[in-house]
Scaffold this motif. Structure first.
Motif, PDB file in Angstrom:
ATOM      1  N   LYS A 163     -16.672  22.977  -7.398  1.00  0.00           N
ATOM      2  CA  LYS A 163     -16.297  23.407  -8.745  1.00  0.00           C
ATOM      3  C   LYS A 163     -17.181  22.749  -9.801  1.00  0.00           C
ATOM      4  O   LYS A 163     -17.596  23.394 -10.769  1.00  0.00           O
ATOM      5  N   ILE A 164     -17.477  21.474  -9.612  1.00  0.00           N
ATOM      6  CA  ILE A 164     -18.341  20.783 -10.567  1.00  0.00           C
ATOM      7  C   ILE A 164     -19.755  21.350 -10.510  1.00  0.00           C
ATOM      8  O   ILE A 164     -20.421  21.500 -11.546  1.00  0.00           O
ATOM      9  N   ALA A 165     -20.218  21.696  -9.321  1.00  0.00           N
ATOM     10  CA  ALA A 165     -21.546  22.303  -9.200  1.00  0.00           C
ATOM     11  C   ALA A 165     -21.600  23.635  -9.936  1.00  0.00           C
ATOM     12  O   ALA A 165     -22.603  23.961 -10.588  1.00  0.00           O
ATOM     13  N   THR A 166     -20.520  24.403  -9.860  1.00  0.00           N
ATOM     14  CA  THR A 166     -20.471  25.679 -10.583  1.00  0.00           C
ATOM     15  C   THR A 166     -20.524  25.464 -12.084  1.00  0.00           C
ATOM     16  O   THR A 166     -21.260  26.149 -12.805  1.00  0.00           O
ATOM     17  N   LEU A 167     -19.757  24.498 -12.576  1.00  0.00           N
ATOM     18  CA  LEU A 167     -19.743  24.226 -14.018  1.00  0.00           C
ATOM     19  C   LEU A 167     -21.090  23.692 -14.498  1.00  0.00           C
ATOM     20  O   LEU A 167     -21.562  24.059 -15.580  1.00  0.00           O
ATOM     21  N   LEU A 168     -21.718  22.838 -13.717  1.00  0.00           N
ATOM     22  CA  LEU A 168     -23.031  22.319 -14.103  1.00  0.00           C
ATOM     23  C   LEU A 168     -24.081  23.431 -14.112  1.00  0.00           C
ATOM     24  O   LEU A 168     -24.969  23.449 -14.970  1.00  0.00           O
ATOM     25  N   GLN A 169     -23.966  24.348 -13.169  1.00  0.00           N
ATOM     26  CA  GLN A 169     -24.902  25.471 -13.137  1.00  0.00           C
ATOM     27  C   GLN A 169     -24.734  26.352 -14.375  1.00  0.00           C
ATOM     28  O   GLN A 169     -25.717  26.815 -14.959  1.00  0.00           O
ATOM     29  N   ILE A 170     -23.501  26.573 -14.785  1.00  0.00           N
ATOM     30  CA  ILE A 170     -23.248  27.349 -16.004  1.00  0.00           C
ATOM     31  C   ILE A 170     -23.792  26.613 -17.220  1.00  0.00           C
ATOM     32  O   ILE A 170     -24.446  27.198 -18.092  1.00  0.00           O
ATOM     33  N   PHE A 171     -23.536  25.307 -17.276  1.00  0.00           N
ATOM     34  CA  PHE A 171     -23.973  24.512 -18.426  1.00  0.00           C
ATOM     35  C   PHE A 171     -25.496  24.457 -18.515  1.00  0.00           C
ATOM     36  O   PHE A 171     -26.064  24.435 -19.613  1.00  0.00           O
ATOM     37  N   ALA A 172     -26.166  24.450 -17.369  1.00  0.00           N
ATOM     38  CA  ALA A 172     -27.630  24.376 -17.363  1.00  0.00           C
ATOM     39  C   ALA A 172     -28.275  25.652 -17.874  1.00  0.00           C
ATOM     40  O   ALA A 172     -29.449  25.641 -18.265  1.00  0.00           O
TER      41      ALA A 172
END
Length: 238
Positions: A163-172
């Motif tokens: 889930k954190i990887a998904t959020l970081l990908q969106i933020f990037a």
């Protein structure tokens, strides 16, 4: 801070005659020193390429055509840039390790509601990942903490922190500014002029890429080999 700026701009919008009078008087003094006469453009019955508002004085004309529109555009852009939805989306910043060590799960809870369709998980699942993620970086020194979402992604295995990887990908992938498309439009004006309006898409894309990505090295040999792969009826003898 943003609310204060918006309130000031809206107050100027309400007292537009008084506020613009101050600016206009300063401009008048400068024009007098430069021996420049302030005149408004000719008003015609039908105008399509510039503002054509009816006004009795240059001050009234420029107040309507420039000051009004500038304030309205600035207020609208600030509201759009700092909208509630955008502020909720930017809460993902607390997952960047530089800010994670000083953040709590309460800073991230609004993000769960905003990105529920992308995460598809409960608050307890995201809380567990966040606590593990924070514990991981809490043992690191300050100079070892990634400062951007892209750096954080390289240290975030999806199998451990999905889930954190998904959020970081969106933020990037958040667009920071509009400088890239604006630079693209400026380059297109130079490339596709009235004399070269029949240029094909492939050639236009190639020239635009070369103009925008000037830091990318281009090998002359590779270009020649690529051109040589295209069969031509004309024999070129070197």
């Amino acid at each position: 801070m943003v609310d204060n700026i918006l309130s000031i701009l809206e107050l100027k919008r309400q007292n537009v005659e008084t506020e613009f009078k101050i600016i206009y008087d300063e401009v008048t003094e400068i024009c007098a020193l430069l021996d420049v006469e302030i005149k408004m453009p000719r008003i015609s019955g039908r105008q399509m390429h510039r503002e054509n508002h009816q006004a009795e004085t240059p001050e009234a004309y420029f107040r309507v055509t420039m000051y009004f529109q500038y304030l309205d555009h600035l207020i609208q852009e600030l509201r759009s840039l700092f909208a509630d939805s955008r502020q909720k989306a930017m809460k993902v910043q607390c997952l960047v390790p530089k800010y994670t060590v000083s953040s709590t799960f309460a800073d991230l809870i609004e993000t769960l509601d905003f990105y529920q369709t992308d995460l598809d998980c409960s608050a307890s699942v995201l809380r567990g990942e966040f606590e593990c993620w924070k514990a991981k970086w809490g043992r690191k020194a300050g100079n070892e903490l990634p400062e951007t979402a892209i750096e954080a992604l390289s240290f975030c295995p999806r199998i451990e922190y999905p889930k954190i990887a998904t959020l970081l990908q969106i933020f990037a992938t958040f667009p920071v500014t509009t400088s890239t498309p604006e630079r693209t439009f400026s380059s297109l004006k130079l490339l596709k002029t009235y004399l070269r309006s029949t240029m094909g898409h492939e050639r236009l894309n190639g020239l635009a890429s070369m103009t925008l990505q000037r830091d990318v090295p281009v090998s002359v040999d590779e270009v020649v080999d690529l051109i040589a792969q295209d069969p031509r009826r004309l024999d070129i003898v070197l």
